[in-house]
Design an enzyme around this catalytic site. Structure first.
Site, mmCIF file in Angstrom:
data_model
loop_
_atom_site.group_PDB
_atom_site.id
_atom_site.type_symbol
_atom_site.label_atom_id
_atom_site.label_comp_id
_atom_site.label_asym_id
_atom_site.label_seq_id
_atom_site.Cartn_x
_atom_site.Cartn_y
_atom_site.Cartn_z
ATOM 1 N N TRP A 21 0.849 -1.213 0.000
ATOM 2 C CA TRP A 21 0.000 0.000 0.000
ATOM 3 C C TRP A 21 0.880 1.257 0.000
ATOM 4 C CZ3 TRP A 21 -1.235 2.942 4.858
ATOM 5 C CH2 TRP A 21 -2.229 3.923 4.668
ATOM 6 N N TYR A 54 -5.176 -0.463 -4.398
ATOM 7 C CA TYR A 54 -3.898 0.220 -4.162
ATOM 8 C C TYR A 54 -3.348 0.799 -5.472
ATOM 9 C CZ TYR A 54 -3.733 -2.035 0.494
ATOM 10 O OH TYR A 54 -4.003 -2.459 1.774
ATOM 11 N N SER A 206 -0.031 -1.739 9.510
ATOM 12 C CA SER A 206 0.638 -0.569 10.104
ATOM 13 C C SER A 206 1.191 -0.851 11.498
ATOM 14 C CB SER A 206 -0.298 0.648 10.124
ATOM 15 O OG SER A 206 -0.746 0.971 8.822
ATOM 16 N N PRO A 207 1.938 -1.951 11.673
ATOM 17 C CA PRO A 207 2.496 -2.251 13.001
ATOM 18 C C PRO A 207 3.530 -1.228 13.452
ATOM 19 C CG PRO A 207 3.429 -3.734 11.333
ATOM 20 C CD PRO A 207 2.315 -2.974 10.665
ATOM 21 N N ARG A 228 7.117 8.874 4.232
ATOM 22 C CA ARG A 228 5.697 8.848 3.848
ATOM 23 C C ARG A 228 5.016 10.189 4.111
ATOM 24 N NH1 ARG A 228 1.882 3.806 5.344
ATOM 25 N NH2 ARG A 228 3.458 2.831 4.025
ATOM 26 N N GLY A 284 5.291 -2.468 5.666
ATOM 27 C CA GLY A 284 5.508 -1.805 4.386
ATOM 28 C C GLY A 284 6.945 -1.322 4.348
#
Ligand code: NAP
Length: 332
Positions: A21, A54, A206-207, A228, A284
């Site tokens: 993503w 995505y 999103s850990p 990001r 990610g």
């Protein structure tokens, strides 16, 4: 790399998986995307997560190209359906029509005959749940999908789906994909207890809180170049977490990680893996060295004293309200 069962199913997944993503087909060039996938494979990641939506379907194409030539049986490929992939009223949601058409597009883009896990990317209040579950079951019977799961569903929605599946003899949901990190623990009160009882595993997203838990965002300072928070597609999503109180507290996690010989990213990934209901943590990456950093969290055990120190440092900025698990009231 250690492996876990996906919920109570027979499928094994790498406890750290790779997701694309924001990155593939958008933030990062194809060459960097391929290098990240290569690093993931080299480090023992076998589980890859993407979605039809995505980068407006481009992310699946990039992942398909990056995985081309890799022995299919050595991979678990996960994708999702729900968010819009076109302009039309049927290019979204969990109707029989959209699920079927979207899966066919995903298989083409991913260059594969089947996906290992197909996930409802949110709950669709405009489609009868029976219609969605029957369609999922049909796709399993056709061999195009091996397992079915959901993402960001509430405990009540997951429980209702399991009851229908049991009554109708449909394939059962084996997984849920929620947001979960030291900062965002909203699944712990309701979703996790129900899932443990029903054999549903969490594949958590999103850990690292999109990069926030690496400690690279400093309070009162502009975000680092190339992160990001500076990316046009990503900045809107991460901005909610770039609060000075959060960032100040996150800085205090640095010494806890250092004492354990871990990077802050590794501490963050290890933290979610301490929850036995978590089947895999999807990380990610915008560059391959991040993948190599993050995978070192596999197998790390954090004792009760460390977990308490983390809770003491983060205190009131941890979100725990189960009401924060929401799907749009109307299809987007
Ligand atoms: N189901 C859903 O609704 C949903 C929603 C979101 C995500 N997901 C899934 O979960 C996956 C992971 O989500 P996410 O990307 O938000 O997870 P994340 O692992 O919390 O954040 C990844 C980002 O953090 C930064 N980062 C990662 N490791 C780093 C390191 N070691 N050092 C410095 N920076 C590092 C990188 O961004 P920069 O380098 O750009 O700063 C990277 O792209 C997605 O790809 C997707 O598969 C699902």
């Amino acid at each position: 790399m250690e492996f876990r069962h996906l919920g109570r199913s027979g499928l094994m997944v790498s406890e750290i998986s790779y997701g694309n993503w924001i990155t593939h087909g958008s933030q990062v060039e194809e060459d960097a995307a391929k290098q990240c996938v290569r690093a993931a494979l080299d480090e023992g990641i076998t589980t890859f997560d993407t979605a039809d939506v995505y980068a407006g379907t481009k992310a699946e194409e990039v992942l398909g190209r990056a995985l081309a030539g890799v022995r299919r049986e050595s991979l678990e490929i996960f994708t999702k359906v729900y968010w819009p992939t076109g302009q039309g009223p049927n290019d979204r949601g969990l109707s029989r029509k959209h699920i079927t058409e979207s899966l066919h597009g995903s298989l083409r883009r991913l260059q594969t005959d089947y996906v290992d896990l197909y996930q409802a990317h949110r709950f669709d209040y405009e489609t009868p749940l029976e219609e969605t579950l029957k369609t999922f079951d049909d796709l399993v019977r056709q061999g195009k999908v091996l397992y079915v799961g959901v993402s960001e569903w509430t405990a009540e929605q997951i429980g209702r789906a399991l009851k229908i599946a049991d009554e109708m003899g449909f394939d059962r949901l084996v997984s849920n994909q929620p947001q979960y990190s030291m900062l965002w623990r909203v699944i712990e009160a309701e979703v996790v207890p129900l899932s443990e009882k029903e054999g549903v595993g969490q594949i958590v997203f999103s850990p690292i809180a999109q990069g926030v838990l690496t400690g690279k965002y400093l309070p009162g300072q502009p975000p680092p170049a190339g992160s990001r928070a500076t990316d046009p597609a990503g900045s809107g999503f991460i901005s909610r977490m770039l609060d000075d109180d959060v960032l100040t507290r996150v800085q205090r996690l640095g010494p806890i990680a250092a004492d354990l010989g871990l990077s802050m990213a590794q501490l963050a990934v290890a933290w979610v893996l301490q929850n036995p209901n978590v089947s895999s943590a999807i990380v990610g990456a915008s560059r391959p060295e991040q993948v190599r950093d993050n995978v070192r969290a596999s197998g790390v055990k954090l004792d009760a004293e460390v977990l308490k120190k983390i809770d003491d440092v983060l205190g009131p900025v941890v979100e725990r309200d189960p009401a924060k698990t929401v799907s749009p009231e109307r299809r987007p």
